[in-house]
Design a protein around this motif. Structure first.
Motif, PDB file in Angstrom:
ATOM      1  N   THR A 197     -61.712  31.241   9.536  1.00  0.00           N
ATOM      2  CA  THR A 197     -60.975  31.459   8.292  1.00  0.00           C
ATOM      3  C   THR A 197     -61.600  32.594   7.489  1.00  0.00           C
ATOM      4  N   ALA A 198     -62.909  32.539   7.316  1.00  0.00           N
ATOM      5  CA  ALA A 198     -63.603  33.575   6.541  1.00  0.00           C
ATOM      6  C   ALA A 198     -63.441  34.951   7.185  1.00  0.00           C
ATOM      7  N   ILE A 199     -63.585  35.023   8.492  1.00  0.00           N
ATOM      8  CA  ILE A 199     -63.451  36.300   9.200  1.00  0.00           C
ATOM      9  C   ILE A 199     -62.030  36.845   9.065  1.00  0.00           C
ATOM     10  N   ILE A 206     -53.178  34.111   4.063  1.00  0.00           N
ATOM     11  CA  ILE A 206     -53.800  34.706   5.243  1.00  0.00           C
ATOM     12  C   ILE A 206     -54.765  33.708   5.892  1.00  0.00           C
ATOM     13  N   ALA A 207     -55.402  32.870   5.096  1.00  0.00           N
ATOM     14  CA  ALA A 207     -56.348  31.876   5.624  1.00  0.00           C
ATOM     15  C   ALA A 207     -55.696  31.012   6.701  1.00  0.00           C
ATOM     16  N   ASP A 208     -54.427  30.673   6.512  1.00  0.00           N
ATOM     17  CA  ASP A 208     -53.735  29.817   7.474  1.00  0.00           C
ATOM     18  C   ASP A 208     -53.349  30.551   8.752  1.00  0.00           C
ATOM     19  N   LYS A 209     -53.562  31.838   8.792  1.00  0.00           N
ATOM     20  CA  LYS A 209     -53.231  32.629   9.984  1.00  0.00           C
ATOM     21  C   LYS A 209     -54.418  32.776  10.935  1.00  0.00           C
ATOM     22  N   CYS A 210     -55.560  32.195  10.602  1.00  0.00           N
ATOM     23  CA  CYS A 210     -56.708  32.301  11.505  1.00  0.00           C
ATOM     24  C   CYS A 210     -56.385  31.571  12.811  1.00  0.00           C
ATOM     25  N   PRO A 211     -56.805  32.122  13.938  1.00  0.00           N
ATOM     26  CA  PRO A 211     -56.469  31.532  15.243  1.00  0.00           C
ATOM     27  C   PRO A 211     -56.908  30.073  15.408  1.00  0.00           C
ATOM     28  N   ILE A 212     -58.056  29.716  14.896  1.00  0.00           N
ATOM     29  CA  ILE A 212     -58.517  28.327  15.042  1.00  0.00           C
ATOM     30  C   ILE A 212     -57.647  27.388  14.204  1.00  0.00           C
TER      31      ILE A 212
END
Length: 133
Positions: free
Chosen positions: A57-59, A114-120
């Motif tokens: 998320t941070a990345i 954008i946080a919800d778009k992280c692959p994990i």
């Protein structure tokens, strides 16, 4: 395994629960607390799961902010999940994101999207099939 896969290898000998984890040329330990027979020399598997989500998320937020020239100074993400023995298909992970920097409320809202778009996050939000051989 195919070259386009993310891979990891775990090894556990007679050290009870202290597990060696190798991935991408890196090495860490996973373990259990002393009160359940571990040595407490590494994160529990549940903590590793949260660490994966939090760091991804941070990345993802950082990559977006850097591409868009957003003045984002820091990202802090607090995550929590129930005890491993209580996990089920109804399990909820709580994630609190704190963003610091000089940007508008609209930009803040966009960064949270954008946080919800992280692959994990996307992976954990869908049914996962595990094939064991």
């Amino acid at each position: 395994m195919a070259n386009n896969q993310i891979t990891a290898v775990t090894e556990l000998d007679r050290s009870h629960y202290k597990t060696k984890v190798y991935a991408g040329g890196h090495f860490i330990y996973s373990d259990e607390p002393e009160e359940v027979g571990g040595t407490d020399e590494g994160m529990t598997p549940g903590a590793l799961l949260l660490a994966s989500l939090g760091s991804c998320t941070a990345i993802t937020i950082r990559m977006y902010a850097d591409r868009k020239g957003i003045n984002l100074d820091s990202i802090k993400i607090d995550l929590a999940i129930c005890k491993e023995e209580e996990m089920s298909k109804e399990t909820t992970i709580t994630r609190k994101i704190e963003l610091k920097g000089d940007f508008s409320d609209d930009v803040h809202q966009r960064l949270m999207q954008i946080a919800d778009k992280c692959p994990i996050h996307r992976l954990l939000s869908n049914p996962i099939k595990i094939e064991t051989s």
